[in-house]
Design a protein around this motif. Structure first.
Motif, PDB file in Angstrom:
ATOM      1  N   GLN A  34       0.847  -1.175   0.000  1.00 24.63           N
ATOM      2  CA  GLN A  34       0.000   0.000   0.000  1.00 24.63           C
ATOM      3  C   GLN A  34       0.890   1.234   0.000  1.00 24.63           C
ATOM      4  O   GLN A  34       1.871   1.290   0.739  1.00 24.63           O
ATOM      5  CB  GLN A  34      -0.887  -0.017   1.229  1.00 24.63           C
ATOM      6  CG  GLN A  34      -1.827  -1.204   1.269  1.00 24.63           C
ATOM      7  CD  GLN A  34      -2.759  -1.115   2.447  1.00 24.63           C
ATOM      8  OE1 GLN A  34      -3.291  -0.050   2.736  1.00 24.63           O
ATOM      9  NE2 GLN A  34      -2.949  -2.228   3.131  1.00 24.63           N
ATOM     10  N   LEU A  63       2.838   2.668   2.965  1.00 24.31           N
ATOM     11  CA  LEU A  63       1.933   2.579   4.104  1.00 24.31           C
ATOM     12  C   LEU A  63       2.032   1.208   4.760  1.00 24.31           C
ATOM     13  O   LEU A  63       2.392   0.221   4.112  1.00 24.31           O
ATOM     14  CB  LEU A  63       0.498   2.839   3.651  1.00 24.31           C
ATOM     15  CG  LEU A  63       0.265   4.140   2.893  1.00 24.31           C
ATOM     16  CD1 LEU A  63      -1.175   4.201   2.397  1.00 24.31           C
ATOM     17  CD2 LEU A  63       0.575   5.332   3.766  1.00 24.31           C
ATOM     18  N   SER A  64       1.675   1.151   6.022  1.00 25.76           N
ATOM     19  CA  SER A  64       1.663  -0.125   6.725  1.00 25.76           C
ATOM     20  C   SER A  64       0.495  -0.972   6.221  1.00 25.76           C
ATOM     21  O   SER A  64      -0.419  -0.476   5.561  1.00 25.76           O
ATOM     22  CB  SER A  64       1.549   0.093   8.232  1.00 25.76           C
ATOM     23  OG  SER A  64       0.291   0.656   8.542  1.00 25.76           O
ATOM     24  N   ALA A  67      -3.028   0.257   7.313  1.00 24.20           N
ATOM     25  CA  ALA A  67      -3.416   1.638   7.010  1.00 24.20           C
ATOM     26  C   ALA A  67      -4.629   1.667   6.088  1.00 24.20           C
ATOM     27  O   ALA A  67      -4.821   0.783   5.249  1.00 24.20           O
ATOM     28  CB  ALA A  67      -2.253   2.366   6.355  1.00 24.20           C
ATOM     29  N   ASN A  68      -5.441   2.684   6.245  1.00 19.35           N
ATOM     30  CA  ASN A  68      -6.594   2.909   5.384  1.00 19.35           C
ATOM     31  C   ASN A  68      -6.100   3.664   4.144  1.00 19.35           C
ATOM     32  O   ASN A  68      -6.004   4.889   4.134  1.00 19.35           O
ATOM     33  CB  ASN A  68      -7.662   3.712   6.126  1.00 19.35           C
ATOM     34  CG  ASN A  68      -8.920   3.892   5.327  1.00 19.35           C
ATOM     35  OD1 ASN A  68      -8.960   3.626   4.125  1.00 19.35           O
ATOM     36  ND2 ASN A  68      -9.959   4.379   5.986  1.00 19.35           N
ATOM     37  N   THR A  69      -5.807   2.914   3.088  1.00 20.76           N
ATOM     38  CA  THR A  69      -5.190   3.487   1.894  1.00 20.76           C
ATOM     39  C   THR A  69      -6.077   4.531   1.232  1.00 20.76           C
ATOM     40  O   THR A  69      -5.599   5.584   0.819  1.00 20.76           O
ATOM     41  CB  THR A  69      -4.860   2.370   0.886  1.00 20.76           C
ATOM     42  OG1 THR A  69      -4.101   1.371   1.552  1.00 20.76           O
ATOM     43  CG2 THR A  69      -4.054   2.895  -0.273  1.00 20.76           C
ATOM     44  N   LYS A  71      -8.333   6.468   2.512  1.00 19.41           N
ATOM     45  CA  LYS A  71      -8.364   7.698   3.319  1.00 19.41           C
ATOM     46  C   LYS A  71      -7.057   8.480   3.166  1.00 19.41           C
ATOM     47  O   LYS A  71      -7.062   9.704   3.025  1.00 19.41           O
ATOM     48  CB  LYS A  71      -8.595   7.338   4.783  1.00 19.41           C
ATOM     49  CG  LYS A  71      -8.594   8.519   5.720  1.00 19.41           C
ATOM     50  CD  LYS A  71      -8.760   8.063   7.152  1.00 19.41           C
ATOM     51  CE  LYS A  71      -8.541   9.204   8.119  1.00 19.41           C
ATOM     52  NZ  LYS A  71      -8.527   8.746   9.502  1.00 19.41           N
ATOM     53  N   LEU A  72      -5.927   7.769   3.185  1.00 15.88           N
ATOM     54  CA  LEU A  72      -4.632   8.448   3.106  1.00 15.88           C
ATOM     55  C   LEU A  72      -4.349   8.983   1.703  1.00 15.88           C
ATOM     56  O   LEU A  72      -3.628   9.965   1.557  1.00 15.88           O
ATOM     57  CB  LEU A  72      -3.521   7.528   3.580  1.00 15.88           C
ATOM     58  CG  LEU A  72      -3.575   7.219   5.081  1.00 15.88           C
ATOM     59  CD1 LEU A  72      -2.528   6.197   5.460  1.00 15.88           C
ATOM     60  CD2 LEU A  72      -3.414   8.480   5.897  1.00 15.88           C
ATOM     61  N   ALA A 119      -0.405  11.660   8.982  1.00 16.96           N
ATOM     62  CA  ALA A 119      -1.196  10.429   8.975  1.00 16.96           C
ATOM     63  C   ALA A 119      -1.143   9.647  10.282  1.00 16.96           C
ATOM     64  O   ALA A 119      -2.066   8.900  10.573  1.00 16.96           O
ATOM     65  CB  ALA A 119      -0.724   9.536   7.837  1.00 16.96           C
ATOM     66  N   LYS A 122       1.485   4.892  13.075  1.00 16.42           N
ATOM     67  CA  LYS A 122       1.114   3.499  12.796  1.00 16.42           C
ATOM     68  C   LYS A 122       0.796   3.254  11.317  1.00 16.42           C
ATOM     69  O   LYS A 122       0.800   2.119  10.869  1.00 16.42           O
ATOM     70  CB  LYS A 122      -0.066   3.082  13.652  1.00 16.42           C
ATOM     71  CG  LYS A 122      -1.345   3.840  13.378  1.00 16.42           C
ATOM     72  CD  LYS A 122      -2.478   3.341  14.255  1.00 16.42           C
ATOM     73  CE  LYS A 122      -3.755   4.113  14.045  1.00 16.42           C
ATOM     74  NZ  LYS A 122      -4.257   4.155  12.718  1.00 16.42           N
ATOM     75  N   ASP A 123       0.559   4.317  10.542  1.00 13.23           N
ATOM     76  CA  ASP A 123       0.180   4.158   9.141  1.00 13.23           C
ATOM     77  C   ASP A 123       1.337   4.295   8.157  1.00 13.23           C
ATOM     78  O   ASP A 123       1.216   3.871   7.011  1.00 13.23           O
ATOM     79  CB  ASP A 123      -0.899   5.186   8.772  1.00 13.23           C
ATOM     80  CG  ASP A 123      -2.226   4.897   9.453  1.00 13.23           C
ATOM     81  OD1 ASP A 123      -2.464   3.731   9.815  1.00 13.23           O
ATOM     82  OD2 ASP A 123      -3.012   5.839   9.631  1.00 13.23           O
ATOM     83  N   LYS A 125       5.201   3.548   6.780  1.00 13.29           N
ATOM     84  CA  LYS A 125       6.375   2.679   6.871  1.00 13.29           C
ATOM     85  C   LYS A 125       7.632   3.445   6.462  1.00 13.29           C
ATOM     86  O   LYS A 125       8.497   3.701   7.283  1.00 13.29           O
ATOM     87  CB  LYS A 125       6.203   1.449   5.986  1.00 13.29           C
ATOM     88  CG  LYS A 125       5.374   0.368   6.629  1.00 13.29           C
ATOM     89  CD  LYS A 125       5.063  -0.790   5.718  1.00 13.29           C
ATOM     90  CE  LYS A 125       6.238  -1.463   5.100  1.00 13.29           C
ATOM     91  NZ  LYS A 125       5.867  -2.637   4.293  1.00 13.29           N
TER      92      LYS A 125
END
Length: 153
Positions: A34, A63-64, A67-69, A71-72, A119, A122-123, A125
């Motif tokens: 992501q 992203l981790s 994560a809510n891809t 939304k980000l 963000a 936690k979201d 990387k």
């Protein structure tokens, strides 16, 4: 009549080949991960207070897994704005040895910090620089000559 039909369908058959190959390729491999890709941003290259070049930089924020891809990805303008503000705040990303590139290490560290602020830790990387494209490649001052002129204490 049959020859005309075959000639009319030939371009469609040629176009279908790559489409089928891409479907097979995407079905065989899972997504890399992501991420949010930022639209290219022009970062200034400033030497001794003079603007000498712009480098267009494309950045990917990894992203981790949790994560809510979606939304980000809607926050991409905020990530890009943070990059533009950091690049114009000071000649922070100017690479002393090459005026056609930015300092990737500094850019990644600044964008990592900014992305976490936007963000959440936690979201995010990592942040990677996908590409760099300078506006000018020739007619730039020599970085070695400018380094020799600097007065060091």
């Amino acid at each position: 009549m049959d020859r005309r039909a075959l000639l009319a369908l030939a371009p469609l058959a040629l176009l279908a080949g790559p489409a089928l190959a891409s479907e097979e390729k995407s079905a065989g491999k899972p997504e890399v991960g992501q991420y949010v890709d930022l639209a290219p941003v022009a970062l200034p290259i400033v030497v001794r207070g003079l603007l000498i070049n712009y480098v267009f930089v494309s950045v990917r924020i990894q992203l981790s897994a949790l994560a809510n891809t979606a939304k980000l990805r809607t926050r991409e303008p905020y990530f890009r704005d943070a990059l533009v503000r950091a690049g114009h705040r000071a000649p922070y990303f100017t690479l002393a040895t090459d005026y056609t590139k930015v300092d990737e290490v500094k850019l990644r560290s600044v964008m990592q910090r900014e992305a976490i602020a936007i963000a959440g830790a936690k979201d995010i990387k990592t942040v990677t620089v996908i590409s760099q494209s300078p506006k000018k490649r020739t007619g730039l001052p020599d970085p070695k000559a400018n380094a020799a002129r600097e007065i060091r204490p």
